[in-house]
Design an enzyme around this catalytic site. Structure first.
Site, PDB file in Angstrom:
ATOM      1  N   CYS A 199      -3.397   1.139   6.796  1.00 55.51           N
ATOM      2  CA  CYS A 199      -3.641   0.445   8.072  1.00 55.51           C
ATOM      3  C   CYS A 199      -4.275   1.355   9.116  1.00 55.51           C
ATOM      4  CB  CYS A 199      -2.336  -0.077   8.663  1.00 55.51           C
ATOM      5  SG  CYS A 199      -1.504  -1.224   7.604  1.00 55.51           S
ATOM      6  N   GLU A 243       7.931   2.503  14.424  1.00 52.80           N
ATOM      7  CA  GLU A 243       8.681   3.005  13.264  1.00 52.80           C
ATOM      8  C   GLU A 243       8.647   4.527  13.300  1.00 52.80           C
ATOM      9  OE1 GLU A 243       6.857   0.917   9.920  1.00 52.80           O
ATOM     10  OE2 GLU A 243       8.343  -0.658  10.169  1.00 52.80           O
ATOM     11  N   ASN A 294       0.804  -1.230   0.000  1.00 54.00           N
ATOM     12  CA  ASN A 294       0.000   0.000   0.000  1.00 54.00           C
ATOM     13  C   ASN A 294       0.840   1.284   0.000  1.00 54.00           C
ATOM     14  OD1 ASN A 294       0.780  -0.498   2.653  1.00 54.00           O
ATOM     15  ND2 ASN A 294      -1.146   0.220   3.541  1.00 54.00           N
ATOM     16  N   GLY A 297       1.921  -5.810   7.577  1.00 53.44           N
ATOM     17  CA  GLY A 297       0.939  -6.599   6.829  1.00 53.44           C
ATOM     18  C   GLY A 297      -0.126  -7.128   7.776  1.00 53.44           C
ATOM     19  N   GLU A 304       4.003  -4.458  12.313  1.00 53.87           N
ATOM     20  CA  GLU A 304       2.983  -3.417  12.152  1.00 53.87           C
ATOM     21  C   GLU A 304       1.838  -4.079  11.404  1.00 53.87           C
ATOM     22  OE1 GLU A 304       0.845  -1.020  10.368  1.00 53.87           O
ATOM     23  OE2 GLU A 304       2.540   0.097   9.509  1.00 53.87           O
ATOM     24  N   ALA A 344       6.454  -6.430  -1.465  1.00 49.44           N
ATOM     25  CA  ALA A 344       5.163  -7.033  -1.804  1.00 49.44           C
ATOM     26  C   ALA A 344       5.148  -7.453  -3.268  1.00 49.44           C
ATOM     27  CB  ALA A 344       4.046  -6.029  -1.538  1.00 49.44           C
ATOM     28  N   LYS A 369      12.111  -8.478   1.082  1.00 45.60           N
ATOM     29  CA  LYS A 369      11.167  -9.085   0.131  1.00 45.60           C
ATOM     30  C   LYS A 369      10.002  -8.107   0.012  1.00 45.60           C
ATOM     31  CE  LYS A 369       7.832 -11.103  -0.340  1.00 45.60           C
ATOM     32  NZ  LYS A 369       6.658 -10.561  -1.050  1.00 45.60           N
ATOM     33  N   GLU A 426     -11.016  -5.395   8.802  1.00 46.00           N
ATOM     34  CA  GLU A 426     -10.487  -4.188   8.161  1.00 46.00           C
ATOM     35  C   GLU A 426     -10.973  -4.189   6.702  1.00 46.00           C
ATOM     36  OE1 GLU A 426      -6.243  -4.358   8.349  1.00 46.00           O
ATOM     37  OE2 GLU A 426      -6.025  -2.196   8.422  1.00 46.00           O
TER      38      GLU A 426
HETATM   39  C1  SIN Z   1       0.250   1.806   6.688  1.00 43.77           C
HETATM   40  O1  SIN Z   1      -0.829   1.775   6.161  1.00 43.77           O
HETATM   41  O2  SIN Z   1       0.776   0.778   7.123  1.00 43.77           O
HETATM   42  C2  SIN Z   1       1.070   3.062   6.846  1.00 43.77           C
HETATM   43  C3  SIN Z   1       0.285   4.271   6.819  1.00 43.77           C
HETATM   44  C4  SIN Z   1       1.045   5.510   7.145  1.00 43.77           C
HETATM   45  O3  SIN Z   1       2.273   5.563   7.139  1.00 43.77           O
HETATM   46  O4  SIN Z   1       0.370   6.491   7.448  1.00 43.77           O
END
Ligand code: SIN
Length: 489
Positions: free
Chosen positions: A293, A468, A158, A237, A259, A183, A181, A391
């Site tokens: 996410c 992160e 993404n 993921g 994450e 996606a 690796k 989700e």
């Molecule tokens: C994500 O969707 O894992 C990251 C989103 C973001 O950095 O805001």
């Protein structure tokens, strides 16, 4: 449409191992434009042999890279940042072609990725340890910070640039070496970033990248999971995959940063600025077509402001321009693949079957192509619906009405996930009460756009662990060594 890059060599179609582009294996994986399914190019569909070669290279390079002075590592990382920014247009085109986000968003992602590279280039020189006051005479006690070793980075589709940047930049800053690796849907951006890292002076073997299809990925990752030379896994993921990695890392006790999935609540209290809340939801929910996410997945609106909020939101969402990533007018592009659209459609249909009302959208857009879905607002959502439990990862905002603060906090926390949460209120006491009560790694208060390189990004509960960005993002790639020197009196 041809991919017109200023630097056509940024489009790579090989693995990068030990400082060389390697064509093996013969098996190839087609990389396609999600809007049309047309092939962009092919990359290697790698297996165990390539995974092992990458790991051998990373392991050999660790012995020297860890000793490169931090200031020199920082200079290389900063040059990488400069090159990424210098190629923002080309990288933005690559991102939007393989991932589907509109071109402006693709270029925005490059700047976002670069902000992490710049940040960790600077953090490299601040890896300070501690001198500990000794409890007895004649001793000096130190806590030193050392790189953990070889890092395996497994990155999502993404944000093909930003997720690579915020895993690889801190690893390099810490003195770790990397096997990566990317996606299967979006390997091209990562290959281009690796090329630029190499040009910036990252030595051979320090950064290695191996591409593989969904089917072959377990073969690649199993090599890294089983090998004790990999000391850390960093993964963004799904939660099931994160749990699998945690279980499989147990035998060699690797350090993990996970994450994982989210199910973010977005709460609008009746004391909120409703217009600001609508704008906040637009920014948080519809960024990257909802394929993020931290996207709000469940929207709770207090009864007194529900109708006002719902009507204003539906008007804004209905006006969103959906179209191909290459069209400068597009605000929402195609979804990443057929499976993604099927899930979004299933969630919307399930909600309607259980009594939700479509305020806008609620359908595919076959006139644009098979992977387009109309930005959607649903009213009357409740906790029984699939869109409240899973989700959605798409442009669907399900609205639920609530009456009291305790009730909405209980509902917001009623999920195994805890990545992001958002709320809008103008009551200072409520703000801190609710921010404290939400079970979430990230909380947005009167703000929909939260991520920044200086902020710690990560979840609690089944959204994973590790952070992160920020100074914490470097800690995840370091361990602490205690050195005690005696006989000093
Ligand atoms: C994500 O969707 O894992 C990251 C989103 C973001 O950095 O805001």
């Amino acid at each position: 449409m041809p991919l017109a890059l200023t630097r056509p060599d940024l489009l790579r179609s090989a693995n990068f191992i030990a400082g060389r582009w390697c064509d093996a294996p013969a098996a190839r994986l087609a990389v396609t434009d999600p809007a049309t399914g047309a092939a962009i190019t092919e990359v290697p569909d790698s297996g165990a042999a390539e995974a092992r070669a990458a790991l051998d290279a990373a392991h050999a390079a660790f012995a020297t890279w860890r000793k490169v002075p931090a200031k020199q590592r920082a200079a290389i990382i900063k040059r990488w940042n400069d090159l990424v920014l210098a190629h923002q247009d080309d990288l933005g085109k690559l991102i939007s072609r393989e991932q589907g986000k509109p071109l402006a968003e693709g270029k925005g992602e490059v700047a976002y990725a670069a902000s992490y590279i710049e940040w960790f280039g600077e953090e490299a020189t601040r890896m300070n340890g501690e001198i500990i006051p000794a409890p007895v005479p004649g001793r000096r006690m130190f806590a030193l910070r050392e790189p953990v070793g070889v890092v395996a980075a497994i990155t999502p589709w993404n944000f093909p640039a930003a997720m690579i940047a915020r895993k690889i930049a801190p690893a390099l800053a810490a003195g770790c070496t990397v096997v990566c690796k990317p996606a299967e849907d979006t390997p091209l951006t990562s290959l281009a970033l690796v090329l630029l890292a190499h040009e910036a002076g990252v030595p051979p073997g320090v950064l290695n990248i191996v591409t593989a299809s969904r089917e072959k990925t377990p073969e690649v990752v199993d090599v890294w999971l089983d090998d004790p030379r990999v000391r850390k896994i960093t993964f963004t993921g799904s939660t099931p995959v994160g749990k699998h990695l945690a279980r499989r890392s147990a035998d060699t006790l690797k350090k993990l940063s996970l994450e994982l999935g989210g199910n973010a609540p977005f709460i609008v209290f009746d004391d909120a600025d409703v217009d600001a809340a609508v704008e906040g939801l637009m920014a948080a929910k519809f960024r990257n077509g909802g394929q993020t996410c931290v996207c709000p997945n469940r929207v709770f609106v207090q009864r007194a402001v529900f109708d006002d909020f719902a009507q204003k939101l539906a008007a804004r969402v209905a006006a969103l321009q959906v179209g191909p990533a290459s069209d400068p007018a597009s605000q929402i592009g195609p979804m990443i693949n057929d499976r993604a659209v099927e899930k979004i459609e299933r969630h919307a249909q399930d909600a309607v079957a259980r009594g939700a009302k479509v305020l806008t959208g609620g359908r595919r857009l076959p006139e644009l192509g098979p992977t387009y879905y109309a930005p959607t607002v649903l009213a009357g959502a409740d906790a029984t619906m699939a869109c409240a439990c899973e989700e959605t990862f798409g442009p669907v905002a399900p609205l639920t009405v609530f009456d009291g603060e305790d009730e909405v906090i209980a509902a917001a926390n009623d999920t195994p996930f805890g990545l992001a949460a958002y709320f809008y209120s103008r009551d200072a006491r409520r703000i801190w009460r609710v921010a404290d009560a939400l079970e979430s790694g990230i909380v947005g208060v009167n703000e929909g756009a939260l991520a920044a390189e200086a902020a710690p990004f990560g979840g609690v509960k089944e959204s994973g662990y590790g952070r992160e960005g920020s100074t914490h993002g470097l800690d995840d790639y370091l361990h602490t060594k205690y050195v005690c020197q005696g006989q000093l009196d």
